[in-house]
Design an enzyme around this catalytic site. Structure first.
Site, PDB file in Angstrom:
ATOM      1  N   CYS A   4       0.843  -1.202   0.000  1.00  0.00           N
ATOM      2  CA  CYS A   4       0.000   0.000   0.000  1.00  0.00           C
ATOM      3  C   CYS A   4       0.877   1.251   0.000  1.00  0.00           C
ATOM      4  O   CYS A   4       1.721   1.433   0.876  1.00  0.00           O
ATOM      5  CB  CYS A   4      -0.916  -0.005   1.220  1.00  0.00           C
ATOM      6  SG  CYS A   4      -1.775   1.551   1.481  1.00  0.00           S
ATOM      7  N   CYS A   7       0.611   3.358   3.185  1.00  0.00           N
ATOM      8  CA  CYS A   7       1.322   2.737   4.314  1.00  0.00           C
ATOM      9  C   CYS A   7       2.820   2.979   4.168  1.00  0.00           C
ATOM     10  O   CYS A   7       3.521   3.218   5.160  1.00  0.00           O
ATOM     11  CB  CYS A   7       1.033   1.239   4.375  1.00  0.00           C
ATOM     12  SG  CYS A   7      -0.591   0.845   5.074  1.00  0.00           S
ATOM     13  N   ASP A  30      -0.962  16.101  -2.055  1.00  0.00           N
ATOM     14  CA  ASP A  30      -1.228  15.165  -3.149  1.00  0.00           C
ATOM     15  C   ASP A  30      -0.170  15.360  -4.230  1.00  0.00           C
ATOM     16  O   ASP A  30       0.186  16.483  -4.580  1.00  0.00           O
ATOM     17  CB  ASP A  30      -2.635  15.401  -3.725  1.00  0.00           C
ATOM     18  CG  ASP A  30      -3.099  14.255  -4.588  1.00  0.00           C
ATOM     19  OD1 ASP A  30      -4.045  13.549  -4.204  1.00  0.00           O
ATOM     20  OD2 ASP A  30      -2.502  14.041  -5.678  1.00  0.00           O
ATOM     21  N   HIS A  46      -3.766   0.986   8.350  1.00  0.00           N
ATOM     22  CA  HIS A  46      -4.369   0.672   7.058  1.00  0.00           C
ATOM     23  C   HIS A  46      -5.844   0.325   7.219  1.00  0.00           C
ATOM     24  O   HIS A  46      -6.198  -0.694   7.800  1.00  0.00           O
ATOM     25  CB  HIS A  46      -3.636  -0.488   6.377  1.00  0.00           C
ATOM     26  CG  HIS A  46      -4.176  -0.765   5.011  1.00  0.00           C
ATOM     27  ND1 HIS A  46      -3.748  -0.077   3.893  1.00  0.00           N
ATOM     28  CD2 HIS A  46      -5.154  -1.604   4.588  1.00  0.00           C
ATOM     29  CE1 HIS A  46      -4.429  -0.495   2.845  1.00  0.00           C
ATOM     30  NE2 HIS A  46      -5.285  -1.423   3.239  1.00  0.00           N
ATOM     31  N   ASN A  85     -13.199   9.165  -1.800  1.00  0.00           N
ATOM     32  CA  ASN A  85     -13.688   8.263  -2.838  1.00  0.00           C
ATOM     33  C   ASN A  85     -13.739   6.847  -2.270  1.00  0.00           C
ATOM     34  O   ASN A  85     -12.841   6.433  -1.538  1.00  0.00           O
ATOM     35  CB  ASN A  85     -12.764   8.308  -4.056  1.00  0.00           C
ATOM     36  CG  ASN A  85     -12.766   9.674  -4.716  1.00  0.00           C
ATOM     37  OD1 ASN A  85     -13.784  10.351  -4.747  1.00  0.00           O
ATOM     38  ND2 ASN A  85     -11.623  10.091  -5.223  1.00  0.00           N
ATOM     39  N   GLY A  91     -14.419   5.700  -7.688  1.00  0.00           N
ATOM     40  CA  GLY A  91     -13.149   6.083  -8.308  1.00  0.00           C
ATOM     41  C   GLY A  91     -11.978   6.075  -7.343  1.00  0.00           C
ATOM     42  O   GLY A  91     -11.041   6.867  -7.474  1.00  0.00           O
ATOM     43  N   HIS A  96      -6.501   2.867   0.641  1.00  0.00           N
ATOM     44  CA  HIS A  96      -6.208   3.230   2.037  1.00  0.00           C
ATOM     45  C   HIS A  96      -6.993   4.515   2.273  1.00  0.00           C
ATOM     46  O   HIS A  96      -6.750   5.516   1.583  1.00  0.00           O
ATOM     47  CB  HIS A  96      -4.686   3.427   2.210  1.00  0.00           C
ATOM     48  CG  HIS A  96      -4.240   3.789   3.599  1.00  0.00           C
ATOM     49  ND1 HIS A  96      -3.152   3.184   4.204  1.00  0.00           N
ATOM     50  CD2 HIS A  96      -4.694   4.705   4.482  1.00  0.00           C
ATOM     51  CE1 HIS A  96      -2.967   3.718   5.421  1.00  0.00           C
ATOM     52  NE2 HIS A  96      -3.890   4.655   5.599  1.00  0.00           N
ATOM     53  N   HIS A  98      -8.617   7.875   2.684  1.00  0.00           N
ATOM     54  CA  HIS A  98      -8.033   9.217   2.680  1.00  0.00           C
ATOM     55  C   HIS A  98      -9.112  10.242   2.375  1.00  0.00           C
ATOM     56  O   HIS A  98     -10.035   9.983   1.604  1.00  0.00           O
ATOM     57  CB  HIS A  98      -6.891   9.327   1.661  1.00  0.00           C
ATOM     58  CG  HIS A  98      -7.249   8.861   0.279  1.00  0.00           C
ATOM     59  ND1 HIS A  98      -7.296   7.536  -0.071  1.00  0.00           N
ATOM     60  CD2 HIS A  98      -7.594   9.556  -0.837  1.00  0.00           C
ATOM     61  CE1 HIS A  98      -7.651   7.429  -1.345  1.00  0.00           C
ATOM     62  NE2 HIS A  98      -7.841   8.645  -1.832  1.00  0.00           N
ATOM     63  N   HIS A 100      -9.535  13.909   0.733  1.00  0.00           N
ATOM     64  CA  HIS A 100      -8.940  14.976  -0.060  1.00  0.00           C
ATOM     65  C   HIS A 100      -9.419  16.307   0.517  1.00  0.00           C
ATOM     66  O   HIS A 100     -10.629  16.486   0.733  1.00  0.00           O
ATOM     67  CB  HIS A 100      -9.411  14.917  -1.511  1.00  0.00           C
ATOM     68  CG  HIS A 100      -9.033  13.678  -2.266  1.00  0.00           C
ATOM     69  ND1 HIS A 100      -8.036  13.669  -3.211  1.00  0.00           N
ATOM     70  CD2 HIS A 100      -9.537  12.416  -2.235  1.00  0.00           C
ATOM     71  CE1 HIS A 100      -7.943  12.452  -3.741  1.00  0.00           C
ATOM     72  NE2 HIS A 100      -8.844  11.665  -3.159  1.00  0.00           N
TER      73      HIS A 100
HETATM   74  P1  AMP Z   1      -8.247   8.375  -4.960  1.00  0.00           P
HETATM   75  O1  AMP Z   1      -8.605   8.353  -6.408  1.00  0.00           O
HETATM   76  O2  AMP Z   1      -9.259   9.028  -4.099  1.00  0.00           O
HETATM   77  O3  AMP Z   1      -7.832   7.007  -4.463  1.00  0.00           O
HETATM   78  O4  AMP Z   1      -6.994   9.330  -4.861  1.00  0.00           O
HETATM   79  C1  AMP Z   1      -5.693   8.908  -4.691  1.00  0.00           C
HETATM   80  C2  AMP Z   1      -4.862  10.158  -4.663  1.00  0.00           C
HETATM   81  O5  AMP Z   1      -3.575   9.827  -4.179  1.00  0.00           O
HETATM   82  C3  AMP Z   1      -4.663  10.816  -6.041  1.00  0.00           C
HETATM   83  O6  AMP Z   1      -5.121  12.163  -5.979  1.00  0.00           O
HETATM   84  C4  AMP Z   1      -3.155  10.728  -6.258  1.00  0.00           C
HETATM   85  O7  AMP Z   1      -2.645  11.851  -6.928  1.00  0.00           O
HETATM   86  C5  AMP Z   1      -2.617  10.607  -4.844  1.00  0.00           C
HETATM   87  N1  AMP Z   1      -1.336   9.927  -4.713  1.00  0.00           N
HETATM   88  C6  AMP Z   1      -0.978   8.727  -5.221  1.00  0.00           C
HETATM   89  N2  AMP Z   1       0.286   8.413  -4.882  1.00  0.00           N
HETATM   90  C7  AMP Z   1       0.738   9.449  -4.116  1.00  0.00           C
HETATM   91  C8  AMP Z   1       1.977   9.749  -3.466  1.00  0.00           C
HETATM   92  N3  AMP Z   1       3.015   8.903  -3.514  1.00  0.00           N
HETATM   93  N4  AMP Z   1       2.096  10.905  -2.780  1.00  0.00           N
HETATM   94  C9  AMP Z   1       1.053  11.765  -2.739  1.00  0.00           C
HETATM   95  N5  AMP Z   1      -0.133  11.546  -3.313  1.00  0.00           N
HETATM   96  C10 AMP Z   1      -0.299  10.422  -4.012  1.00  0.00           C
HETATM   97 ZN    ZN Z   2      -2.305   1.376   3.661  1.00  0.00          ZN
END
Ligand code: AMP
Ligand code: ZN
Length: 110
Positions: A4, A7, A30, A46, A85, A91, A96, A98, A100
């Site tokens: 992940c 993680c 992000d 997680h 999401n 989407g 994990h 989160h 936004h």
């Molecule tokens: P979601 O579509 O809600 O799962 O959003 C995942 C978000 O994680 C996206 O906006 C990605 O740009 C962001 N993301 C993915 N990998 C990383 C990373 N290594 N560091 C920061 N943000 C990330």
């Molecule tokens: Zn995780």
């Protein structure tokens, strides 16, 4: 969870631009921002998505952190968006939980 990405960020195995951290919560920028302010707020443990999340106390703490981030980033007054999401139709790319926190420009509505 070993595979992940968030993680790995928590463990420091992948770099991130942290904006807030405590023993249970991490917030970082992000990597692919859709607005001038785009921060992700995650629980350090997680948890796949909001569906699997049953810790009301931690949920309240996360929203307190979200509100503080909005203040710190100067988007409280202009307004912002908090999004999580969930699953396939939602989407969700990273499995994990989160939130936004998005702001700093006028966001699309429909
Ligand atoms: P979601 O579509 O809600 O799962 O959003 C995942 C978000 O994680 C996206 O906006 C990605 O740009 C962001 N993301 C993915 N990998 C990383 C990373 N290594 N560091 C920061 N943000 C990330
Ligand atoms: Zn995780």
């Amino acid at each position: 969870m070993d595979d992940c990405v968030f993680c790995k960020i928590v463990k420091g195995e992948i770099p991130s631009e942290k904006v807030y951290e405590d023993s249970e919560i991490l917030a970082f920028k992000d990597i692919n921002p859709i607005a001038p302010v785009h921060i992700l707020v995650i629980p350090k443990t997680h948890i796949k998505s909001l569906v699997e999340f049953n810790d009301d106390e931690l949920l309240a703490k996360m929203f307190k952190v979200i509100k503080q981030i909005a203040k710190d980033q100067n988007i409280e007054e202009s307004g912002y968006r908090v999004v999580t999401n969930i699953g396939e139709n939602g989407g969700q790319a990273v499995k994990h939980l989160h939130f936004h926190v998005i702001g700093g420009r006028k966001l699309e509505t429909r």
